[in-house]
Every structure is written in C-alpha cells, then in structure tokens.
Design a protein around this motif. Sequence first.
Motif, PDB file in Angstrom:
ATOM      1  N   SER A  30       3.663   1.160  12.287  1.00  0.00           N
ATOM      2  CA  SER A  30       2.106   0.974  11.317  1.00  0.00           C
ATOM      3  C   SER A  30       1.708  -0.596  11.414  1.00  0.00           C
ATOM      4  O   SER A  30       2.796  -1.482  12.112  1.00  0.00           O
ATOM      5  N   HIS A  68       0.461  -1.430   0.317  1.00  0.00           N
ATOM      6  CA  HIS A  68       0.337   0.115   0.451  1.00  0.00           C
ATOM      7  C   HIS A  68       0.748   1.538   0.149  1.00  0.00           C
ATOM      8  O   HIS A  68       0.556   2.445   0.260  1.00  0.00           O
ATOM      9  N   SER A  74       7.127   4.237  12.162  1.00  0.00           N
ATOM     10  CA  SER A  74       8.214   3.690  11.806  1.00  0.00           C
ATOM     11  C   SER A  74       7.643   1.734  11.638  1.00  0.00           C
ATOM     12  O   SER A  74       6.346   1.855  11.994  1.00  0.00           O
ATOM     13  N   ARG A 120      -4.331   5.828   0.066  1.00  0.00           N
ATOM     14  CA  ARG A 120      -4.508   7.127  -0.448  1.00  0.00           C
ATOM     15  C   ARG A 120      -3.395   6.715  -2.131  1.00  0.00           C
ATOM     16  O   ARG A 120      -2.500   6.540  -1.368  1.00  0.00           O
ATOM     17  N   ARG A 161       3.475  -6.405   4.180  1.00  0.00           N
ATOM     18  CA  ARG A 161       4.360  -5.056   4.371  1.00  0.00           C
ATOM     19  C   ARG A 161       6.013  -5.866   3.793  1.00  0.00           C
ATOM     20  O   ARG A 161       6.948  -5.372   3.356  1.00  0.00           O
ATOM     21  N   GLY A 208      10.077   6.569   3.491  1.00  0.00           N
ATOM     22  CA  GLY A 208      11.376   5.065   3.717  1.00  0.00           C
ATOM     23  C   GLY A 208      11.129   4.865   5.739  1.00  0.00           C
ATOM     24  O   GLY A 208       9.973   5.208   6.368  1.00  0.00           O
ATOM     25  N   PHE A 252       2.628   4.377  -0.700  1.00  0.00           N
ATOM     26  CA  PHE A 252       2.712   5.435  -1.728  1.00  0.00           C
ATOM     27  C   PHE A 252       3.868   5.851  -1.801  1.00  0.00           C
ATOM     28  O   PHE A 252       4.440   6.437  -3.001  1.00  0.00           O
TER      29      PHE A 252
HETATM   30  C1  LIG Z   1       5.701   6.291   4.347  1.00  0.00           C
HETATM   31  S1  LIG Z   1       5.340   5.640   5.638  1.00  0.00           S
HETATM   32  C2  LIG Z   1       6.925   5.805   6.827  1.00  0.00           C
HETATM   33  C3  LIG Z   1       7.211   5.315   8.557  1.00  0.00           C
HETATM   34  C4  LIG Z   1       7.371   3.680   7.949  1.00  0.00           C
HETATM   35  N1  LIG Z   1       8.071   3.467   7.421  1.00  0.00           N
HETATM   36  C5  LIG Z   1       6.229   2.766   7.976  1.00  0.00           C
HETATM   37  O1  LIG Z   1       5.404   2.290   7.303  1.00  0.00           O
HETATM   38  O2  LIG Z   1       5.523   3.024   9.181  1.00  0.00           O
HETATM   39  C6  LIG Z   1       4.743   6.506   7.294  1.00  0.00           C
HETATM   40  C7  LIG Z   1       3.020   5.916   7.250  1.00  0.00           C
HETATM   41  O3  LIG Z   1       2.187   5.960   5.871  1.00  0.00           O
HETATM   42  C8  LIG Z   1       1.327   5.072   5.919  1.00  0.00           C
HETATM   43  N2  LIG Z   1       1.222   4.734   4.259  1.00  0.00           N
HETATM   44  C9  LIG Z   1       1.932   4.098   3.664  1.00  0.00           C
HETATM   45  N3  LIG Z   1       1.541   4.374   2.643  1.00  0.00           N
HETATM   46  C10 LIG Z   1      -0.337   4.486   2.716  1.00  0.00           C
HETATM   47  C11 LIG Z   1      -1.118   4.688   1.488  1.00  0.00           C
HETATM   48  N4  LIG Z   1      -0.633   4.956   0.319  1.00  0.00           N
HETATM   49  N5  LIG Z   1      -1.808   4.895   2.090  1.00  0.00           N
HETATM   50  C12 LIG Z   1      -2.401   5.811   3.476  1.00  0.00           C
HETATM   51  N6  LIG Z   1      -1.080   5.416   4.650  1.00  0.00           N
HETATM   52  C13 LIG Z   1      -0.054   4.720   3.707  1.00  0.00           C
HETATM   53  C14 LIG Z   1       2.113   4.121   6.449  1.00  0.00           C
HETATM   54  O4  LIG Z   1       1.578   2.257   6.778  1.00  0.00           O
HETATM   55  C15 LIG Z   1       2.179   4.317   7.618  1.00  0.00           C
HETATM   56  O5  LIG Z   1       2.145   4.258   8.218  1.00  0.00           O
END
Ligand SMILES: C[S@@+](CC[C@H](N)C(=O)[O-])C[C@H]1O[C@@H](n2cnc3c(N)ncnc32)[C@H](O)[C@@H]1O
Length: 396
Positions: free
Chosen positions: A166, A66, A131, A242, A178, A103, A68
């Motif tokens: 997450s 998922h 994280s 999103r 994941r 990241g 982005f």
């Molecule tokens: C981009 S991640 C970076 C931090 C870390 N790597 C993690 O996964 O927790 C930040 C948060 O955005 C969420 N996330 C990633 N892609 C997403 C999406 N397409 N829509 C909504 N939340 C998203 C992740 O699950 C995480 O909770």
Amino acid sequence: MSFRSRIASHLSSATRLKARFVADYALPHYLPRIVRHKWKTAIGGKTFPDELFVFVTNRCNARCKHCFYIDELGDTSGEWSLADWERLAATLPELEHLTLTGGEALLSPDINDIAFALCKAAKPKVLTVISNGLRPQAVEDFALRWLELGDKDFGGPRPVLDVLFSLDGFEATHNDTRGVPGAWTNVNDSIKRLARLRDANLGRIDVGVVTVITDSNKHELKELAAYVSQQLQVRQGFEFVRGTNTSVWGLPREMRADFNPSTHSLPPRDELSGIVDLLRELNRQAGSRANFEFFTTNVLTARMLQGDFHGVPPCVSAGRTTGVLYPNGDIACCEFMKPFGNLRDDFAYDFAAAWHSSAADKCRQAARRCRCTHGCYLSRNIALSPSGLMTIVKEL
Ligand SMILES: C[S@@+](CC[C@H](N)C(=O)[O-])C[C@H]1O[C@@H](n2cnc3c(N)ncnc32)[C@H](O)[C@@H]1O
Ligand code: SF4
Ligand code: SF4
C-alpha cells in the motif's frame, strides 16, 4: 513490418490499445471465462468460489486514516491458530486465486505455515499478500521462505507469489495517512527488496503497489504514478476510498457490515471525472501492463459516486466466484456484507457446508439487487459480463 504492425502504426494510441485489448485479452481470455461462468450458472448445481480473501489477523502496526477495518484492529480474541486453518484447509475447493490480508497478515507468527497449508490444499495459481511494508526484513524473509518451496511441496505447480504494497502518496502524505513516522522509508525499502527478488526469480514473484484515492492524495497521483513506474518499477493499481456508508447501494441495512474509515473522505463529486481522466491517461501510458478491469472499475466507481448506475454490471462475484474469511473463522459473501456464519462454530470446519448453506443462499440473493464500488468485486463483475467487456473497450 508485419501486417498487424503496419495497421497499428496508422491508429491512435487509444484505438491501438482497444485493438490490442480485443485481440490479446478479450477474445482469448475474457470471453471464454464469461462463457464458462454462464455455463456453470445455467446448468445449476452446486458451485464453489474460485477466489478467497482471507483476513489472517487483526494485528496491525499502523492505524491508517482511510482504513475500513480500523474498528477490528487489535482485537485478537478468538483468532484462529495454525491448527484451525489446517483443519479448514482440508475442506477447501481448488481456487484460482488466494489473497491474504488483514490487519497486517505478516504480523501473524504463523503466516508462512498458514499460507502454505491453504495453498497446498487449494492449489491457487496466484497467492497475493497485501502488506503495509512497514517491516522490510519480515517481508523479505516471508518471500525468501516461500521461494524455498517447490512444486513437490505443493503436490503440483507452486503458486506465484504476488506481494501488493500500500502506497498512499509521497512521504508526508503517506506517513500522515498511515499514522507512522518512517512508513514511507520502510515501504520503499520493502518494495525495492521484493522487486530485486522478482528480478532474480522471474515468473515466481510479482510486486505491485495499491494506492487508495482520497481527498488528501488526489493532488499528487500523477507524480506518484511516475515515481512508481520509473523509480520503483512495479505495477500500480488505484481504488477510491470506500466504506459501507458511502459505497454500497441496495443491500438491506441488517446485512451490511460496518466497515467505514474513521477520517479520510472521498474527493468532491465534481472532481471525480478529472481524476478518472488522469487514470485513463496513466492506463494508456502503461500500455500492455495496463490493468483493464481495474481502470474500468475506477470509471464505474466514479459514475456510481455521482449517482449514475448506467452500465454497472450485476454482482456475480459475492458468494459466487468470491468469498471472505475472517481471523476468527467467520465467513462472508463479500466484505461489505456481515458474515453469514462461523466455519468452526456453525459448520464444523466444513467449507462446503458453509458455502452451500441456506444462510449463504440468502446473501447471494441479496447480492442480486446490490451495487458497490469495491474494486475486488466490481472488477470481477465487469470481467464476467458482456456489457462489462464492452465498457472496458469503450473506456480504454
Ligand atoms: C485492509 S488493508 C490490509 C493489508 C495491509 N495492512 C495494508 O495496509 O496494506 C488492504 C488494502 O485495503 C486498503 N484500504 C484500507 N482501507 C480502505 C478503504 N476505506 N477503501 C479502499 N481501500 C482501503 C489498504 O490501503 C490496503 O491496500
Ligand atoms: S490499511 Fe492496513 S496497515 Fe492500515 S490500519 Fe488498515 S490494516 Fe493496518
Ligand atoms: S460485492 Fe456485491 S453484494 Fe457485496 S456489497 Fe458489492 S455489490 Fe453488494
């Protein structure tokens, strides 16, 4: 029994929650914030953000379906060093809230020093680190080093550390999302370690879980919420998955970032209202720990995804209260907009010069006609508008 408790005992749980929200949050906290924001806007002049999202690194030890940010991962060319962040820090405004993300921010070899440099300069009340929790020891080490720092080190009150993990579902769903076997075991270990530190250092560390709602985990949200509150005993927030292709309306194409997940999709439109009803139930159960802004964000997100923009407040966050920095020093008004410049190459590490540039103004102008479902911005827009406040009360 006090007068207030006697009245409360005659009301339904929803009405009690509404009454508590108005008395304990809306009047003492939200309204003054709205007035302050309106005043700042009305007197004009140059304003600064009170919140920054810093993507510290493009390194990541997962490849989530998922995500982005997936196309950026692994490309560490031009990533800033500690010295770059320290140079920028000298020009940062004071912030209320700083979030480190990526990241996986904790994979940056200098994460403690970068966090310290930014916080010492910007003096946020809260430092949030998001994280995946894949490395429990690294998370705990980060937190332990943070706890060694005192007010003296910061030259003022030290920020509360808020670690958000997450969690996408139970074991099979989480590991599959994941793309990492053992991800569930590790994130559970990380959450428990940090919850222990939270309990041993009350008021200095907080821990939460973020769950992104997709078509793959929609069936287990209720049980997951029960597990998080009863077994893990940490707070939980939800957001619908999103991407710029599905979640932004009114932003010119040339200004849009290309941040889209590779695989995961939203639940079908006709299931969104049912999911919101479940979130409402969870929000009510959470009582005083309910996250009012984020629940209303879910309500408005589901509405927008169904094509209804009624009650969606204007965007006052992107480029105004909130900004985004990327690992190479690029700066943007929000995550869905392309960066408007590079802090090193275009603005000589001067944050104010970047924030008050004509390029930033152009993005702020575009935000006026834009709507999106990004929770970090939408929740701010809700909290800073009288109509948003009314929607919170109505939907509780
Ligand atoms: C981009 S991640 C970076 C931090 C870390 N790597 C993690 O996964 O927790 C930040 C948060 O955005 C969420 N996330 C990633 N892609 C997403 C999406 N397409 N829509 C909504 N939340 C998203 C992740 O699950 C995480 O909770
Ligand atoms: S959501 Fe986080 S852990 Fe997953 S791929 Fe994206 S940055 Fe990495
Ligand atoms: S944060 Fe504001 S400007 Fe950015 S995409 Fe969302 S609504 Fe548009």
